[in-house]
Design an enzyme around this catalytic site. Structure first.
Site, PDB file in Angstrom:
ATOM      1  N   GLU A  15       0.820  -1.212   0.000  1.00 21.34           N
ATOM      2  CA  GLU A  15       0.000   0.000   0.000  1.00 21.34           C
ATOM      3  C   GLU A  15       0.853   1.261   0.000  1.00 21.34           C
ATOM      4  OE1 GLU A  15      -3.309   0.264  -0.200  1.00 21.34           O
ATOM      5  OE2 GLU A  15      -3.754  -1.879  -0.056  1.00 21.34           O
ATOM      6  N   CYS A  24      -7.175   6.972  -4.778  1.00 23.09           N
ATOM      7  CA  CYS A  24      -6.511   5.766  -5.262  1.00 23.09           C
ATOM      8  C   CYS A  24      -6.994   5.456  -6.678  1.00 23.09           C
ATOM      9  CB  CYS A  24      -6.781   4.597  -4.315  1.00 23.09           C
ATOM     10  SG  CYS A  24      -8.434   3.889  -4.449  1.00 23.09           S
TER      11      CYS A  24
END
Length: 142
Positions: A15, A24
Site C-alpha cells: 500500500e 486511489c
C-alpha cells in the site's frame, strides 16, 4: 485471532504510506496504509495514526475472513489471504471463485487465483501484479 505481522508487513509494503489523503486508482479517498473509511479530501494524519488505522482495519478484516474460510490455513496462507482481502474487500472476497476453491479444499489453486486479481477499472495495474505475486509466494511458503 489478531493480524499476523507478516500480513501487516505485506500490506504496508504494497500500500505504501501516505499521510495526506489521495484518490486511489479505484477512485476512493485513501490515507495511511490504504485506509478508506471516512477519508475526505485534505485529510492529514501522522505515522502513529496510520499504524493505528492499519491495525484496526486488519483486525476487523481478519474476523470476517476467519468466518468465511472453512478450512484450516497455515500462518503464511492466512497472512497472504489477509493482504489480498485488505486490497479487494470482504464483499468481493465472499463472492469470489478463490474462496469457493479454497473452501472446497483446493488450496493448490489459490496462487493462480490470486494472480487473476490484477485489474482496476478494466486495466492491469503493475502494482497489483507485483502484490499478487508476493501474496502467492507467501501463500506457497512452507
Amino acid at each position: 485471532m489478531s493480524a499476523p505481522e507478516d500480513a501487516l508487513a505485506l500490506i504496508r509494503s504494497s500500500e505504501g504510506l501516505s499521510l495526506k489523503a489521495y484518490l486511489c486508482p479505484a477512485g476512493k479517498w485513501t490515507i495511511g496504509y490504504g485506509h478508506t473509511e471516512g477519508v475526505t479530501s485534505g485529510m492529514v494524519i501522522d505515522a502513529a495514526a496510520a499504524e493505528t488505522l492499519l491495525a484496526a482495519d486488519v483486525a476487523a478484516l481478519a474476523r470476517n475472513v476467519d468466518k468465511l474460510v472453512t478450512v484450516t490455513l497455515t500462518p503464511n496462507q492466512r497472512s497472504a489471504l489477509l493482504s489480498f482481502v485488505y486490497n479487494i474487500g470482504v464483499q468481493a472476497f465472499s463472492r469470489s471463485r478463490l474462496l469457493q476453491l479454497l473452501n472446497s479444499g483446493d488450496t493448490a489453486a489459490v496462487p493462480a487465483e490470486l494472480k487473476r486479481w490484477v485489474y482496476t477499472r478494466g486495466r492491469v495495474l503493475n502494482g497489483l501484479v507485483i502484490r499478487r505475486a508476493r501474496e502467492a509466494a507467501l501463500w506457497s511458503k512452507a
